[in-house]
Scaffold this active site. Structure first.
Site, PDB file in Angstrom:
ATOM      1  N   GLY A  16       1.096  -1.432  -0.146  1.00  0.00           N
ATOM      2  CA  GLY A  16      -0.055   0.040   0.306  1.00  0.00           C
ATOM      3  C   GLY A  16       0.983   1.442  -0.100  1.00  0.00           C
ATOM      4  CE  LYS A  93      -8.751 -12.678  -3.914  1.00  0.00           C
ATOM      5  NZ  LYS A  93      -9.251 -14.659  -4.759  1.00  0.00           N
ATOM      6  CG  ASN A 109      -5.436  -1.126 -11.804  1.00  0.00           C
ATOM      7  OD1 ASN A 109      -5.407  -0.693 -11.010  1.00  0.00           O
ATOM      8  ND2 ASN A 109      -5.519  -1.291 -12.593  1.00  0.00           N
ATOM      9  CG  HIS A 111      -0.583  -2.474 -15.415  1.00  0.00           C
ATOM     10  ND1 HIS A 111      -0.445  -2.853 -14.527  1.00  0.00           N
ATOM     11  CD2 HIS A 111       0.399  -1.828 -16.008  1.00  0.00           C
ATOM     12  CE1 HIS A 111       0.251  -4.141 -15.693  1.00  0.00           C
ATOM     13  NE2 HIS A 111       0.974  -3.772 -16.265  1.00  0.00           N
TER      14      HIS A 111
END
Ligand code: GRF
Length: 197
Positions: A16, A93, A109, A111
């Site tokens: 995190g 997930k 998101n 990446h």
């Protein structure tokens, strides 16, 4: 106090460090959001300690903890916390379709490569950086994109390049990309909220 702050949920499965950077950004008055929930599928993830240290509510989403269907539980908690925007930061997930539908264009998101290259199934963690080095790419980097049903395929919002040096290993490249990720994610989230929400 900035009354116009929206509510963020961060989904993360491991350390995190991106979540931390976003949590810290949210502490400044000029950042248009607060972190109202950290959700993890991994009850041992360090991101949970980070959230607790910052008094952020935590939800652990796995079959051991949740008696009802996971997507139903997840939607309920997002609703209860009035979540406006979901940020995936190393979440391992698949996001249930019901959530992608409910939060269409409101899930981002990060990446650790320059999508559309080096994305998709299996492209996570060191695998990504190994593949970049094996392909002898001159540049790697980080990408922020909207989340759709298919892994890493949603519209790209922002990218930043990192030069791959001849003596880079997957580990050294991962470190360099991660440093760029932290800055890129918070800047992109700020702009995204200001322009779209
Ligand atoms: C980052 O490299 C991110 O790009 C990827 O997962 C990693 C999470 O790292 N999706 P951290 O947990 O934020 O340190």
């Amino acid at each position: 106090m900035n009354p116009k702050k929206i509510n963020l949920a961060i989904f993360a499965s491991h350390s995190g460090s991106n979540a931390q950077s976003l949590i810290d950004a949210c502490k400044t008055d000029s950042f248009p959001a607060r972190v109202s929930l950290v959700l993890s599928n991994n009850s041992n993830a360090y991101v949970i300690s980070r959230a607790k240290e910052n008094n952020i509510p935590v939800a652990i989403l796995n079959k051991k903890n949740i008696p009802e269907p996971l997507d139903e539980f997840c939607l309920n908690i997002l609703k209860t916390k009035n979540i406006d925007l979901i940020l995936l930061a190393g979440y391992m997930k698949k996001i249930p379709s019901a959530i992608i539908k409910e939060y269409e264009n409101r899930i981002l998101n990060i990446h650790p490569a320059l999508l559309p290259k080096f994305g998709g199934k299996g492209m996570f963690g060191l695998n990504v950086h190994k593949a970049v080095i094996e392909a002898k790419e001159e540049y790697s980097g980080a990408t922020i994109h909207l989340v759709t049903e298919n892994y890493d395929e949603g519209p790209i919002l922002a990218q930043e390049k990192v030069k791959v040096l001849e003596d880079d290993t997957a580990e050294s490249l991962q470190k360099k990309v991660l440093a760029v990720e932290h800055q890129l994610y918070k800047n992109t989230v700020k702009l995204f909220i200001e322009n779209n929400m």
